[in-house]
Structure formats: C-alpha cells, structure tokens
Design a protein around this motif. Structure first.
Motif, short mmCIF file in Angstrom:
data_model
loop_
_atom_site.label_atom_id
_atom_site.label_comp_id
_atom_site.label_asym_id
_atom_site.label_seq_id
_atom_site.Cartn_x
_atom_site.Cartn_y
_atom_site.Cartn_z
N VAL A 42 -4.23 -10.53 6.98
CA VAL A 42 -3.54 -9.66 6.02
C VAL A 42 -3.11 -8.36 6.68
N GLN A 43 -3.97 -7.75 7.48
CA GLN A 43 -3.59 -6.52 8.16
C GLN A 43 -2.41 -6.75 9.10
N ASP A 44 -2.45 -7.84 9.85
CA ASP A 44 -1.36 -8.16 10.77
C ASP A 44 -0.05 -8.38 10.01
N HIS A 45 -0.09 -9.15 8.94
CA HIS A 45 1.11 -9.41 8.14
C HIS A 45 1.65 -8.12 7.53
N ALA A 46 0.79 -7.33 6.94
CA ALA A 46 1.22 -6.08 6.29
C ALA A 46 1.91 -5.16 7.28
N GLU A 47 1.37 -5.07 8.49
CA GLU A 47 1.95 -4.19 9.49
C GLU A 47 3.28 -4.73 10.02
N ARG A 48 3.31 -6.02 10.36
CA ARG A 48 4.52 -6.60 10.95
C ARG A 48 5.66 -6.75 9.95
N ILE A 49 5.37 -7.18 8.73
CA ILE A 49 6.42 -7.50 7.77
C ILE A 49 6.72 -6.35 6.81
N HIS A 50 5.70 -5.65 6.36
CA HIS A 50 5.88 -4.62 5.34
C HIS A 50 5.78 -3.21 5.89
N ASP A 51 5.51 -3.08 7.20
CA ASP A 51 5.37 -1.78 7.85
C ASP A 51 4.34 -0.89 7.12
N VAL A 52 3.20 -1.53 6.77
CA VAL A 52 2.12 -0.85 6.06
C VAL A 52 0.83 -1.10 6.81
#
Length: 56
Positions: A30-40
């Motif tokens: 979830v952290q990886d996805h949020a950072e890569r896709i949502h810039d969060v």
C-alpha cells in the motif's frame, strides 16, 4: 485473518487492491502504491487505518 485495502473504497478512481494475511506485506504494498501512483506518503499507522477484513 486476511486483511485488505482497496483504493476504490477510499474514494479513489483506482482499481488497486491488496489482500494478504501478512500485515507487513500489506503495508509495504500500500505504501509503495500510494507513493508511486498517488504521490502520497503514508505511515504504517495511516495504512492500518485503511485496512479492512477481507471477505472469505
């Protein structure tokens, strides 16, 4: 117990979903996805607030 996080359930127009019985793995994905896709950037506590129990 299998836990899950679904972006769509959190108001995003995104089909990302992760389900696992390993909370460390779930948090990482979830952290990886949020950072890569949502810039969060999400803390572990942020992710834990998003977790729901997956339906069997």
């Amino acid at each position: 117990m299998v836990n899950a996080v679904f972006c769509r359930d959190r108001g995003h127009d995104c089909d990302f979903a992760v389900q696992t019985d390993n909370d460390d793995e779930l948090v990482h994905h979830v952290q990886d996805h949020a950072e890569r896709i949502h810039d969060v950037e999400l803390s572990r506590a942020d992710v834990e607030d998003l977790i729901t129990e997956a339906e069997a």
